[in-house]
Design a protein around this motif. Structure first.
Motif, PDB file in Angstrom:
ATOM      1  N   ILE A  40       0.840  -1.192   0.000  1.00 47.69           N
ATOM      2  CA  ILE A  40       0.000   0.000   0.000  1.00 47.69           C
ATOM      3  C   ILE A  40       0.878   1.247   0.000  1.00 47.69           C
TER       4      ILE A  40
ATOM      5  N   THR B 212      -7.297   1.094  -4.221  1.00 52.69           N
ATOM      6  CA  THR B 212      -6.676   0.396  -3.099  1.00 52.69           C
ATOM      7  C   THR B 212      -5.232   0.771  -2.819  1.00 52.69           C
ATOM      8  N   LYS B 213      -4.366   0.548  -3.809  1.00 52.12           N
ATOM      9  CA  LYS B 213      -2.928   0.655  -3.582  1.00 52.12           C
ATOM     10  C   LYS B 213      -2.483   2.099  -3.592  1.00 52.12           C
TER      11      LYS B 213
ATOM     12  N   LEU C  64      -8.736   2.361   7.242  1.00 49.70           N
ATOM     13  CA  LEU C  64      -8.937   2.034   5.825  1.00 49.70           C
ATOM     14  C   LEU C  64      -7.630   1.724   5.107  1.00 49.70           C
ATOM     15  N   VAL C  65      -6.488   2.105   5.708  1.00 44.86           N
ATOM     16  CA  VAL C  65      -5.195   1.792   5.076  1.00 44.86           C
ATOM     17  C   VAL C  65      -4.856   0.310   5.197  1.00 44.86           C
ATOM     18  N   ASN C  66      -5.619  -0.423   6.003  1.00 41.43           N
ATOM     19  CA  ASN C  66      -5.424  -1.872   6.066  1.00 41.43           C
ATOM     20  C   ASN C  66      -6.565  -2.588   5.346  1.00 41.43           C
ATOM     21  N   TYR C  67      -6.243  -3.757   4.795  1.00 41.47           N
ATOM     22  CA  TYR C  67      -7.313  -4.596   4.262  1.00 41.47           C
ATOM     23  C   TYR C  67      -8.275  -4.927   5.396  1.00 41.47           C
TER      24      TYR C  67
ATOM     25  N   ALA D 211      -4.072   4.164  -0.821  1.00 43.65           N
ATOM     26  CA  ALA D 211      -3.931   3.526   0.496  1.00 43.65           C
ATOM     27  C   ALA D 211      -5.275   3.281   1.184  1.00 43.65           C
TER      28      ALA D 211
END
Lengths: 365, 365
Positions: free
Chosen positions: A31, A216-217, B51-54, A220
């Motif tokens: 990320i 997503t990436k 939100l920066v994590n899955y 982030a």
């Protein structure tokens, strides 16, 4: 419950190693380390009250923002619950008989192919070529029965990038054979050159091109679930028809303006990747017991050269010290010597290097 | 693009009638008018950085919260992107040959059934019985080939509630015939009596029961996309295996604590529905040109008795004045005389009544 073999499961790690989830440095998920853009955070907070309404099922504003961002028509845009929904939806509506793709690559393509009854054949990316795709050999090996070729560019987990010239050659070949060419560009904004490495510019001219993208990436926001697909009006329409209603939540629907409002963030992202990729790659190469493949985006594939040490074991030892890496042994054509690490901000990378050094030293001796 | 025929599309209405989306009073969607609970809003804002994590693909904390809320085992809980994902996933893993259900009812069951190749037969709920389900007649009409019965309780759009005694009779009958009984309880917390009307208490004893629930209606978060299913370990496991990874976003994953932290909100909801339902029903019955079916939850089905006026036309006229109703003509066994309205807070209901009166008068005269 389903076994999830992707990177980024800090919750499991937190439980397994008894470390607070917030204290884990997650090098297993790729990320953008610049984190959520400030403008995006503001949009999200101010959109919370909109959760009392159903999301716009057609995500019109978001589709409009994407179409402007990449200069494609709105009818050529489909949005979904992460790139995952786009991938599965594409297989669901196309039902290709045979799919051809380079490997190792992102496992979701094969999972979706299997789910919808497609045969898969792989073109093996060789370690001796640093996992780079030889486009001429790839084209030669496309059999007559192939309906669809699937590429990830830059490729996960090899971090290799195919240039647009080579891809155009492939695209032209596919058109003469009536083959759909799908390119997953989830990491394209995290390459040096960003969108200039993208194939989206060829969508107008080539009906047989489908591009997968995600917020997503680059922004982030893997937790928000927002991906999109760009393709012919015909395929895109079919996908809308088959889509689960409202799979894109209201907050995700509301963030399209980030594509135009925060170009500064994209520039900063470009600056970071250009600089940090070189630095981290250089430092990683100093480990004589590792072979590091040159990264073209924000992660690197690494092979362990040390006898007796597997990526799973290394992963365990690193995790016990609060750092997650991605065991890459389950990728097709890779084995238990391979792992993948994200490239993060300088401070995190330094910490990673120190701990990796400690762990490897303890293994050697 | 897909034609969406559900209620709640304020975006389309805003465009069509040139009214700002925020100025529309949406009586077409059946959402708790108390709005987002304050505790929930706080959780959401404080979760934005996550939100920066899955999302946790197994949504462990959320599953735990749900299991505690309804006293079921965690292995009997599956969560999804709204009740929609649960419905489609259920058909995907069960692939029933034949499904039997009362109608009119929520159209997604039939849509999912058709998608996965099931035959549907309907038990017609009759207007002369006020659309109430006669459980003995229903049971008698279950044919030998039926694999699955599907009920919505309280039922959308009729707002009728079947009591648990009748449902238990059906459940027992289904067990002897090896039939799965699915109940969609999306509105159950919005009935007088709330969870006491639920069948979840029978999950432990009856393997052939599957209950669908959602956060959508009761906590006023349709935009967040969060539904869940409760059933046998076997079915639930299969559903996890087939689920799109991460279809539940990080924010939705984080709100499970609302089930225990804000009982006050649930109590207020109970008070509101008990009071407002009677009031609104009483006032609606004053319109001699309407037939109003007694609501058991937060919406009412209404029939227009006026010649020449259709629900579509009425909907148009109301929308031009900023109020959306749900044209119910596309429900099986209903026609162009039926519409559905949500029951909201007193002030909104009053406004609705005034405008309805104006519009109906202009039609008559």
């Amino acid at each position: 419950m389903q076994k999830h073999i992707h990177g980024g499961n800090i919750y499991k790690a937190s439980e397994k190693y008894g470390i607070n989830a917030d204290d884990i440095l997650d090098f297993s998920a790729n990320i953008n380390p610049l984190g959520l853009p400030e403008a995006l955070k503001k949009t999200l907070v101010s959109s919370i009250n909109s959760l009392v309404n159903y999301p716009d099922p057609e995500c019109k504003q978001l589709v409009k923002n994407i179409s402007q961002y990449l200069s494609v028509l709105e009818d050529n845009v489909i949005v979904g619950n992460g790139a995952s929904e786009i991938i599965f939806l594409l297989f669901e509506v196309l039902r290709p008989g045979k799919v051809f793709m380079p490997a190792p690559t992102f496992a979701e393509y094969a999972k979706a192919a299997v789910k919808f009854g497609a045969d898969i054949s792989y073109f093996e990316l060789k370690e001796q070529n640093d996992f780079k795709l030889d486009i001429d050999r790839f084209i030669k090996q496309i059999e007559d029965e192939v309906d669809c070729v699937f590429l990830c560019n830059p490729n996960n987990p090899t971090s290799t990038l195919v240039d647009t010239g080579d891809l155009l050659k492939l695209l032209k070949h596919c058109r003469t054979r009536n083959i759909l060419m799908v390119i997953d560009e989830a990491f394209i904004e995290l390459t040096v050159g960003g969108n200039s490495n993208s194939m989206t510019g060829f969508l107008k001219e080539y009906d047989n091109l489908f591009v997968i993208r995600a917020f997503t990436k680059v922004f982030a926001v893997p937790g928000l679930r927002l991906g999109y697909g760009l393709g012919s009006t015909d395929i895109v329409k079919k996908m809308w028809d088959h889509k689960l209603p409202w799979s894109v939540n209201s907050l995700a629907c509301s963030i399209g303006n980030i594509l135009s409002d925060d170009l500064c963030y994209l520039r900063k992202t470009g600056d970071w990747i250009a600089k940090e990729k070189e630095y981290f790659y250089g430092r990683l190469r100093e480990f004589s017991c590792l072979k590091v493949f040159e990264p073209q985006t924000n992660f690197a594939l690494i092979k362990i050269l040390l006898d007796g040490l597997t990526s799973a074991k290394l992963g365990d030892m690193m995790a016990a010290k609060g750092i997650l890496i991605r065991d890459a042994s389950n990728f097709t054509f890779l084995d238990d010597k391979y792992f993948r690490v994200a490239i993060k901000d300088r401070k995190s990378n330094e910490k990673f290097l120190v701990i990796l050094d400690e762990v490897l030293k303890s293994c050697k001796g």
